[in-house]
Write an enzyme that holds these catalytic residues in place. Sequence first.
Site, mmCIF file in Angstrom:
data_model
loop_
_atom_site.group_PDB
_atom_site.id
_atom_site.type_symbol
_atom_site.label_atom_id
_atom_site.label_comp_id
_atom_site.label_asym_id
_atom_site.label_seq_id
_atom_site.Cartn_x
_atom_site.Cartn_y
_atom_site.Cartn_z
ATOM 1 N N ASP A 274 0.792 -1.075 -0.107
ATOM 2 C CA ASP A 274 -0.057 0.112 0.068
ATOM 3 C C ASP A 274 0.918 1.158 0.034
ATOM 4 O O ASP A 274 2.233 1.083 0.325
ATOM 5 C CB ASP A 274 -1.142 0.079 1.384
ATOM 6 C CG ASP A 274 -0.342 0.360 2.519
ATOM 7 O OD1 ASP A 274 0.805 0.145 2.719
ATOM 8 O OD2 ASP A 274 -1.176 0.715 3.399
ATOM 9 N N ILE A 275 0.240 2.464 -0.191
ATOM 10 C CA ILE A 275 1.030 3.628 -0.571
ATOM 11 C C ILE A 275 1.074 4.376 0.833
ATOM 12 O O ILE A 275 -0.084 4.517 1.403
ATOM 13 C CB ILE A 275 0.239 4.341 -1.538
ATOM 14 C CG1 ILE A 275 0.432 3.523 -2.827
ATOM 15 C CG2 ILE A 275 1.019 5.970 -1.736
ATOM 16 C CD1 ILE A 275 -0.066 4.578 -4.083
ATOM 17 N N ASP B 241 -5.814 1.869 -2.347
ATOM 18 C CA ASP B 241 -4.244 2.031 -2.865
ATOM 19 C C ASP B 241 -3.478 0.832 -2.615
ATOM 20 O O ASP B 241 -2.198 0.801 -2.801
ATOM 21 C CB ASP B 241 -3.576 3.238 -2.018
ATOM 22 C CG ASP B 241 -3.466 2.964 -0.641
ATOM 23 O OD1 ASP B 241 -2.518 3.206 0.083
ATOM 24 O OD2 ASP B 241 -4.883 2.624 0.024
#
Length: 351
Positions: A180-181, A224
Amino acid sequence: MNRNPTKSPRANILVVDDTPNNLRLLSTLLTEQGYEVGKALNGQLAIKSAQAAPPDLILLDIKMPQMNGYEVCQQLKSHDQTKQIPIIFISAIDEVLDKVKAFQIGGVDYITKPFQREEVLARVENHLNIQALNNALRQEQKKSENLLLNTLPKTIVEELKQHQRAIPKEYDEASFLFSDIVEFAANSSSMPPTEVVDLLNQVFSAFDQLAQHHGVEKIRTIGDAYFVAGGVPLVRPDHAAAIAEMALDMQQAIAQFRWPNGQPLALRIGINTGGPVVAAVLGTKKFAYDVWGDTVNIASRMETQGAPGKIHVTTATYEQLQDKYQLQKRGVITVKSKGEMTTYWLVGRRW
């Protein structure tokens, strides 16, 4: 009988006959109607011509020396490049069994010599129209298949095409990556929604290219988050290494993107290896391919309990990577629903 040649604009027809007079007569007849006509005096020339520049339709004589019309048809139908070309047999042979054979080996029609001008033109036009409809249908089928390939693995699409369903499959071992970001919600909250979507599209498109390059399968994205599998659905013994390469390249790729404030994006990545896991397609209207198993859940835990800019892996993954990759021991951590686990950071390659 007046025919409108614009119904089949510039259709290319190959006429095959070992009798020059027949060849000339058919060629003149078709040319007068606006068709482009190719000519071949024997079977070998016909096959070479059709393979070099596939025509829209073939008028094919049967009784020819060296290679008869049946053999020419069988040759053409055995090659992908020419198998879809409609073939109309045109012959002085008027026996029922000969006509049946012509249809059995792939002919679409049969005209008996001496032929009538109006009959030849009507049958040619009819089969060109049918071929145009078939080509349009194949194009639509190709579009549908491409849409499926954007959602499902290629092997699963092939299984659905053949059997109208995909059977759930168990895998003894595979490797899984979740990413994930970092600080995505905080950094994207001030951005217009269209810019957020555009940024995610650019990032995930870069990841998709990496997945294709490394031979791993993107399973899904949620917000994300990006979920990838190695060894599913295509079994490969080096699944852990493939996922490791994917993770390292993802970290390099994400550094090329920036938030509006100029700060680079960062990933948190988690990896686990093990099994068994089960993969299957869900749904009948909207398909979704997914994987289930404790191994997948632990991979997700490695991501959520990882660190920004780092690749967090389990002992199971470490054992498969330690000879070719640089790894640092993180130590013992408490993993939700699993208790204490020793985990590692994947740092880079040894070479």
